[in-house]
Design a protein around this motif. Structure first.
Motif, PDB file in Angstrom:
ATOM      1  N   SER A   1     -15.027   5.675  33.153  1.00 49.81           N
ATOM      2  CA  SER A   1     -14.144   5.646  34.470  1.00 49.81           C
ATOM      3  C   SER A   1     -12.713   6.192  33.977  1.00 49.81           C
ATOM      4  O   SER A   1     -12.097   6.894  34.634  1.00 49.81           O
ATOM      5  CB  SER A   1     -14.090   4.358  35.069  1.00 49.81           C
ATOM      6  OG  SER A   1     -13.307   4.429  36.084  1.00 49.81           O
ATOM      7  N   GLN A   2     -12.161   5.511  32.834  1.00 49.37           N
ATOM      8  CA  GLN A   2     -10.814   5.477  32.356  1.00 49.37           C
ATOM      9  C   GLN A   2     -10.646   7.033  31.798  1.00 49.37           C
ATOM     10  O   GLN A   2      -9.573   7.884  32.154  1.00 49.37           O
ATOM     11  CB  GLN A   2     -10.599   4.756  31.214  1.00 49.37           C
ATOM     12  CG  GLN A   2     -10.385   3.235  31.912  1.00 49.37           C
ATOM     13  CD  GLN A   2     -10.424   2.143  30.826  1.00 49.37           C
ATOM     14  OE1 GLN A   2     -10.893   2.504  29.496  1.00 49.37           O
ATOM     15  NE2 GLN A   2      -9.834   1.060  30.795  1.00 49.37           N
ATOM     16  N   LYS A   3     -11.756   7.644  31.515  1.00 49.94           N
ATOM     17  CA  LYS A   3     -11.636   9.049  30.708  1.00 49.94           C
ATOM     18  C   LYS A   3     -11.809   9.994  32.173  1.00 49.94           C
ATOM     19  O   LYS A   3     -10.891  10.959  32.151  1.00 49.94           O
ATOM     20  CB  LYS A   3     -12.990   9.372  30.039  1.00 49.94           C
ATOM     21  CG  LYS A   3     -12.825   8.663  28.584  1.00 49.94           C
ATOM     22  CD  LYS A   3     -14.268   9.291  27.793  1.00 49.94           C
ATOM     23  CE  LYS A   3     -13.941   8.422  26.213  1.00 49.94           C
ATOM     24  NZ  LYS A   3     -15.108   8.815  25.772  1.00 49.94           N
ATOM     25  N   MET A   4     -12.428   9.600  32.972  1.00 52.49           N
ATOM     26  CA  MET A   4     -12.301  10.555  34.299  1.00 52.49           C
ATOM     27  C   MET A   4     -11.250  10.728  35.027  1.00 52.49           C
ATOM     28  O   MET A   4     -10.957  11.636  35.822  1.00 52.49           O
ATOM     29  CB  MET A   4     -13.579  10.083  35.342  1.00 52.49           C
ATOM     30  CG  MET A   4     -14.869  10.206  34.869  1.00 52.49           C
ATOM     31  SD  MET A   4     -16.353   9.503  35.619  1.00 52.49           S
ATOM     32  CE  MET A   4     -16.265  10.909  36.884  1.00 52.49           C
ATOM     33  N   ASN A   5     -10.458   9.671  34.863  1.00 54.13           N
ATOM     34  CA  ASN A   5      -8.981   9.765  35.517  1.00 54.13           C
ATOM     35  C   ASN A   5      -7.819  10.202  34.758  1.00 54.13           C
ATOM     36  O   ASN A   5      -6.798  10.230  35.299  1.00 54.13           O
ATOM     37  CB  ASN A   5      -8.714   8.125  35.856  1.00 54.13           C
ATOM     38  CG  ASN A   5      -9.418   7.721  37.256  1.00 54.13           C
ATOM     39  OD1 ASN A   5      -9.727   8.286  37.855  1.00 54.13           O
ATOM     40  ND2 ASN A   5      -9.693   6.300  36.963  1.00 54.13           N
ATOM     41  N   ALA A   6      -8.129  10.851  33.444  1.00 50.27           N
ATOM     42  CA  ALA A   6      -7.156  11.322  32.502  1.00 50.27           C
ATOM     43  C   ALA A   6      -6.741  12.455  33.137  1.00 50.27           C
ATOM     44  O   ALA A   6      -7.146  13.222  34.063  1.00 50.27           O
ATOM     45  CB  ALA A   6      -7.866  11.720  31.323  1.00 50.27           C
ATOM     46  N   ALA A   7      -5.340  12.507  32.852  1.00 43.56           N
ATOM     47  CA  ALA A   7      -4.503  13.777  33.569  1.00 43.56           C
ATOM     48  C   ALA A   7      -3.637  14.237  32.246  1.00 43.56           C
ATOM     49  O   ALA A   7      -3.151  13.527  31.381  1.00 43.56           O
ATOM     50  CB  ALA A   7      -3.479  13.599  34.561  1.00 43.56           C
ATOM     51  N   ALA A   8      -3.374  15.661  32.136  1.00 44.96           N
ATOM     52  CA  ALA A   8      -2.764  16.222  31.064  1.00 44.96           C
ATOM     53  C   ALA A   8      -1.443  17.219  31.401  1.00 44.96           C
ATOM     54  O   ALA A   8      -1.720  17.636  32.711  1.00 44.96           O
ATOM     55  CB  ALA A   8      -3.656  16.833  29.883  1.00 44.96           C
TER      56      ALA A   8
ATOM     57  N   ILE B   1      -2.014  13.959  26.961  1.00 43.10           N
ATOM     58  CA  ILE B   1      -2.951  13.506  28.000  1.00 43.10           C
ATOM     59  C   ILE B   1      -2.771  11.957  28.386  1.00 43.10           C
ATOM     60  O   ILE B   1      -2.628  11.055  27.168  1.00 43.10           O
ATOM     61  CB  ILE B   1      -4.199  13.735  27.475  1.00 43.10           C
ATOM     62  CG1 ILE B   1      -5.453  13.296  28.299  1.00 43.10           C
ATOM     63  CG2 ILE B   1      -4.326  13.045  26.142  1.00 43.10           C
ATOM     64  CD1 ILE B   1      -6.700  13.883  28.038  1.00 43.10           C
ATOM     65  N   SER B   2      -2.670  11.800  29.459  1.00 41.00           N
ATOM     66  CA  SER B   2      -2.501  10.261  29.956  1.00 41.00           C
ATOM     67  C   SER B   2      -3.591   9.574  30.529  1.00 41.00           C
ATOM     68  O   SER B   2      -4.507  10.428  31.163  1.00 41.00           O
ATOM     69  CB  SER B   2      -1.310  10.364  30.895  1.00 41.00           C
ATOM     70  OG  SER B   2      -0.611   9.046  31.319  1.00 41.00           O
TER      71      SER B   2
ATOM     72  N   ASP C   1       2.130   5.976  31.395  1.00 37.44           N
ATOM     73  CA  ASP C   1       0.967   6.849  31.867  1.00 37.44           C
ATOM     74  C   ASP C   1       1.351   7.254  33.295  1.00 37.44           C
ATOM     75  O   ASP C   1       2.334   7.174  33.843  1.00 37.44           O
ATOM     76  CB  ASP C   1      -0.419   5.972  32.042  1.00 37.44           C
ATOM     77  CG  ASP C   1      -0.252   4.847  32.950  1.00 37.44           C
ATOM     78  OD1 ASP C   1       0.860   4.901  33.862  1.00 37.44           O
ATOM     79  OD2 ASP C   1      -0.951   4.028  32.888  1.00 37.44           O
ATOM     80  N   GLY C   2       0.496   8.369  33.766  1.00 40.87           N
ATOM     81  CA  GLY C   2       0.682   8.975  34.938  1.00 40.87           C
ATOM     82  C   GLY C   2      -0.492  10.114  35.227  1.00 40.87           C
ATOM     83  O   GLY C   2      -1.172  10.302  34.211  1.00 40.87           O
ATOM     84  N   ASN C   3      -0.784  10.304  36.317  1.00 36.50           N
ATOM     85  CA  ASN C   3      -1.583  11.220  36.836  1.00 36.50           C
ATOM     86  C   ASN C   3      -1.277  12.331  37.543  1.00 36.50           C
ATOM     87  O   ASN C   3      -1.701  13.342  37.955  1.00 36.50           O
ATOM     88  CB  ASN C   3      -2.700  10.529  37.508  1.00 36.50           C
ATOM     89  CG  ASN C   3      -2.345  10.211  38.862  1.00 36.50           C
ATOM     90  OD1 ASN C   3      -1.541  10.241  39.372  1.00 36.50           O
ATOM     91  ND2 ASN C   3      -3.444   9.380  39.441  1.00 36.50           N
ATOM     92  N   ILE C   4       0.317  12.868  37.488  1.00 35.21           N
ATOM     93  CA  ILE C   4       0.864  13.947  38.067  1.00 35.21           C
ATOM     94  C   ILE C   4       1.872  14.289  36.975  1.00 35.21           C
ATOM     95  O   ILE C   4       2.897  13.538  36.742  1.00 35.21           O
ATOM     96  CB  ILE C   4       1.274  13.784  39.567  1.00 35.21           C
ATOM     97  CG1 ILE C   4       0.016  13.442  40.403  1.00 35.21           C
ATOM     98  CG2 ILE C   4       2.310  14.939  40.063  1.00 35.21           C
ATOM     99  CD1 ILE C   4       0.868  12.924  41.728  1.00 35.21           C
TER     100      ILE C   4
END
Length: 194
Positions: A116-123, A132-133, A157-160
């Protein structure tokens, strides 16, 4: 004219992201990667686009759509097994795409993450660095493309991500979270800038 193509529709392997590479469309599935080329044919007065799919690899795919980033002449992405690069490799035919893992030095960190943590990664790619966050973990890893080295984990961290140019045309990397009102700035020194 338009057309469509189904890529292994009964395999149980869903599409996780798309990218372009040269004159190809790259289709990332969770457990495989495909390339799509387009050609056209004339039927009477009409031209029909014909998509053709070719498997690049069935050994891994991409688990996080937001990790797919164009980096120089390659595409970087996160799979269940690690962070990979997709591109041409010297010593092989020019039109053959290959993938290579670049995360072996940080494998213990990646193995400590849940799916789940990997699926939410953003770069993002900025200042010759693949960033990669992992949202919610306050952890971000940085691959320095010039030095071919990993740095981190950094405690943000961030996803945007967004590259911003100020009034003096200086480039800045901004990051945020899609369920927050905060926007953070990452400095070239990569200290904690919150």
């Amino acid at each position: 004219g338009g057309n469509y193509i189904a890529i292994e529709p009964d395999a149980g392997d869903n599409i996780t992201g798309l990218a372009t590479f040269s004159d190809r469309i790259i289709v990332f599935k969770e457990k495989s990667i495909w390339q799509i080329t387009l050609s056209s044919t004339q039927i009477g007065n009409f031209f029909v686009t014909i998509p053709t799919a070719k498997l690049i690899t069935a050994s891994h795919g991409c688990i996080a759509a937001r990790s797919i980033i164009a980096v120089e002449n390659d595409v970087f992405f996160l799979s269940r097994k690690g962070i990979y690069t997709l591109g041409y490799e010297s010593g092989f035919a020019f039109d053959t795409l290959r993938t290579n893992e670049i995360s072996f030095k940080i494998r213990p960190f990646l193995e400590s993450l849940t799916i789940s943590q990997k699926m939410n990664a953003a770069a993002a790619y900025w200042d010759n660095k693949y960033i990669i966050s992992f949202p919610g973990l306050t952890k971000t890893m940085v691959f320095d493309r010039e030095r071919l080295a990993w740095v981190g984990p950094w405690t943000f961290d961030g996803n945007i991500f967004e590259v911003f140019y100020d009034g003096d045309d200086n480039e800045h990397l901004l990051l945020g979270d899609d369920d927050s009102v905060n926007v953070d700035y990452i400095s070239p020194s990569f200290t904690d800038d919150k």
